[in-house]
Design a protein around this motif. Sequence first.
Motif, short mmCIF file in Angstrom:
data_model
loop_
_atom_site.label_atom_id
_atom_site.label_comp_id
_atom_site.label_asym_id
_atom_site.label_seq_id
_atom_site.Cartn_x
_atom_site.Cartn_y
_atom_site.Cartn_z
N ILE C 89 0.72 -1.18 -0.04
CA ILE C 89 -0.11 0.12 0.02
C ILE C 89 0.85 1.21 -0.05
O ILE C 89 0.41 2.21 -0.66
N ILE C 127 -16.91 15.35 -10.86
CA ILE C 127 -16.61 15.48 -9.20
C ILE C 127 -16.53 13.96 -8.65
O ILE C 127 -15.94 13.88 -7.67
N ALA C 128 -16.79 12.81 -9.30
CA ALA C 128 -16.61 11.73 -8.73
C ALA C 128 -14.88 11.34 -8.75
O ALA C 128 -14.68 10.87 -7.49
N SER C 131 -13.68 13.10 -5.82
CA SER C 131 -14.14 12.35 -4.37
C SER C 131 -13.24 10.94 -4.29
O SER C 131 -12.97 10.73 -3.10
N LEU C 132 -12.80 10.38 -5.23
CA LEU C 132 -12.06 9.10 -5.41
C LEU C 132 -10.64 9.41 -4.67
O LEU C 132 -10.01 8.58 -4.38
N ILE C 134 -9.45 11.15 -2.50
CA ILE C 134 -9.19 11.07 -0.94
C ILE C 134 -8.43 9.77 -0.59
O ILE C 134 -7.88 9.77 0.16
N ILE C 135 -8.78 8.60 -1.38
CA ILE C 135 -8.39 7.30 -0.71
C ILE C 135 -6.71 7.03 -0.98
O ILE C 135 -6.25 6.62 0.07
N ILE C 138 -5.46 8.71 2.39
CA ILE C 138 -5.71 7.69 3.63
C ILE C 138 -4.66 6.48 3.54
O ILE C 138 -4.11 6.18 4.26
N MET C 139 -4.38 5.93 2.20
CA MET C 139 -3.41 4.79 2.02
C MET C 139 -2.25 5.15 2.46
O MET C 139 -1.69 4.54 3.08
N TRP C 142 -2.02 5.51 6.26
CA TRP C 142 -1.96 4.21 7.07
C TRP C 142 -1.00 3.46 6.73
O TRP C 142 -0.39 2.85 7.75
N LEU C 150 -0.62 9.24 10.22
CA LEU C 150 -2.24 8.87 10.12
C LEU C 150 -2.98 10.08 10.78
O LEU C 150 -4.35 10.25 10.11
N MET C 154 -5.91 11.60 8.30
CA MET C 154 -7.42 11.85 8.52
C MET C 154 -8.02 13.27 8.51
O MET C 154 -9.18 13.37 8.04
N ALA C 157 -8.32 13.65 4.73
CA ALA C 157 -9.64 13.21 4.23
C ALA C 157 -10.61 13.97 4.70
O ALA C 157 -11.64 13.98 3.78
N ALA C 158 -10.79 14.46 6.03
CA ALA C 158 -11.99 15.07 6.59
C ALA C 158 -12.12 16.37 5.93
O ALA C 158 -13.22 16.47 5.41
N LEU C 161 -13.34 15.70 2.31
CA LEU C 161 -14.53 15.26 2.31
C LEU C 161 -15.72 16.24 2.39
O LEU C 161 -16.87 16.34 1.43
#
Lengths: 100, 160, 360
Positions: C89, C127-128, C131-132, C134-135, C138-139, C142, C150, C154, C157-158, C161
């Motif tokens: 990851i 737009i989609a 929003s993708l 963000i992943i 997070i990866m 983490w 971390l 977070m 991402a917050a 989002l």
Amino acid sequence: MVPLSSYIMLSLILFSIGVFGILTTRNMIRILMGVEILLNSANLNFIAFSRYMGDITGNVFVLFTIIIAAAEAAVGLAIVMMIYRNYLTLNVGKIKEMRW
Amino acid sequence: MKDLIMFLILSVIAVVSSLFVFLSKNIFRGALSLSLLLVTMAMFFAMLNAEFIAAVQILVYAGGVLVLILFAIMLTKEREPSVSEVTTSRAVALIAFVVLSLFYLAKHTWEKYVPEKEFSATGASVGTKLFQTYVIPFEAASFLLLAAMIGAIYLARRRG
Amino acid sequence: MVAELVDYIMSNKILLGISKGVVVGLFIILYASLMVLFLTWVERKVAARIHVRYGPNRTGPYGLLQPLADGAKLIQKEDIIPYAADRLIFTLAPVFAFAFAVLPFAAMPLADGLILADLNVALLYIIALASLSIIPVIMAGWASNNKYSLLGAMRAAALNLSYEIPLVLSIMGVVLVVGSLNVFDIVKYQTEYIFGIIPKWIIILQPLGFFVFFVASIAEMSRIPFDMPESESELIAGFHTEYSGMKFAMLLFAEYIHMVFGSMLAVLLFFGGWHLPGLGYVLSFLENFLSGFAYTVVKWAIQFGVIVAKALAIMFVLMWIRMTLPRARLHSIPTFYWKYLLPLALINLGITAVAVAVVG
């Protein structure tokens, strides 16, 4: 053109994987992920039928399903966080008592 | 022909990633393979001429629900080592069920070929249906979202 | 021989599609990369001039080779992966960050007819993908196995989002006015004129919408004043603390590409895209001299230049804001969002809906 029954079969396979996962796993978050897989397989079925029957009602219903799935994931994960805060475990086998 | 190849590739990816959600040792990787499944589903929807729903699927599911699940995974930690929950008997049961039902389906539905009709599911047509025929479920869904939001905020707030 | 090859490709539909995809795709990736390289230099120079100092001026004339020097430095750095990090990851996060940052360019037109994928739901796709993206954040956070990464992930991402909602609401205002999700339709709508003189750029019709869009996109790009995820003196370096070398360069690239993408979206939606008030006359004047294909290429070049110039102007404003405003405090960001930005976005949508229903 792919026949409609292929989509039904794929939806069936995904649905059974989802149910299998929900019944066998003991991690709460994995159960919620299994529910998402179930909802997705049903959505695929709806859209496939909507395409082959020429009726757009299937798409509208899938829109509603997506909305409800998002709401349910939010509340479900909030409940999971509460349970984790109180029991400090995500193992559904360990959560046997209402109060201790 | 290219439809068939696309369908086969995507369905293999979907089945393998949904299996990996449950079979992975690390739950974070399981969530990432769930994201792969959700994007594959969006590709299926786009293949079936439902482009609006495909975009909504990525927007809501992969961009919203999945991020929620990832947050929950990041904030919790399973203390004991995970025991493999997939025993031989359970795997045999799953495979037997899938194979038998596929045989049944193939026998009863394959020859009933459904002819395609002319179909386009643009955002405009879905929106028209949503606001004319199905306006009451639409309003009810917005209330449901409000209730879910209030419930989630209330449940997850800090005590005391 | 080349003419025969071109004719053969043009006749076969699949080959035409593939070759068009490859050529335009390569052009888009080249454009994004060169833009990012240029932007790193521009950012440092603009920052320096606002701070009343010289920027980089040693590497090449006016420091123009500075991005190359940065790239060379980052390439030769050691690639460190933390011991207890999740290797797969950790390595995939920059890859996905770059991929999801470049993908929206596929649905954005660079000139009149120069688009990789003319989607009917192009705006929703864009737009989609926003929003993708963000992943990967997070990866990265983490997989670093680091508390601070971390925490930074977070927070990022917050932030990302939550500020998507005013972004989408302001874009919905534009869609209401134009009546279509297709970006070509939106730009064509802006080539008309109100009262004959003022071009119908949507910023004139939706000033509040543009304000909401601008603030939300600053938050989406995690730039100052919404620098919370990467607060340079507070949280070491946020979610990319543990990254070094080329992986870090990829994450930086992705951040700059987000900036380019946000500016281009603002140009296409609010500032008329490739339209300048007198450009139509110039192009029809040119059409008398040039043949079909050459005219198309010249037209595309001029329109592409117009878009890039407008996008650079917006990016200059973004850098200007970055260098003059302080960072927002951690508790002001949600306060500002819930009390001011989201109500403004909803009011804008309401007014737009009523106006469109009344005027028709």
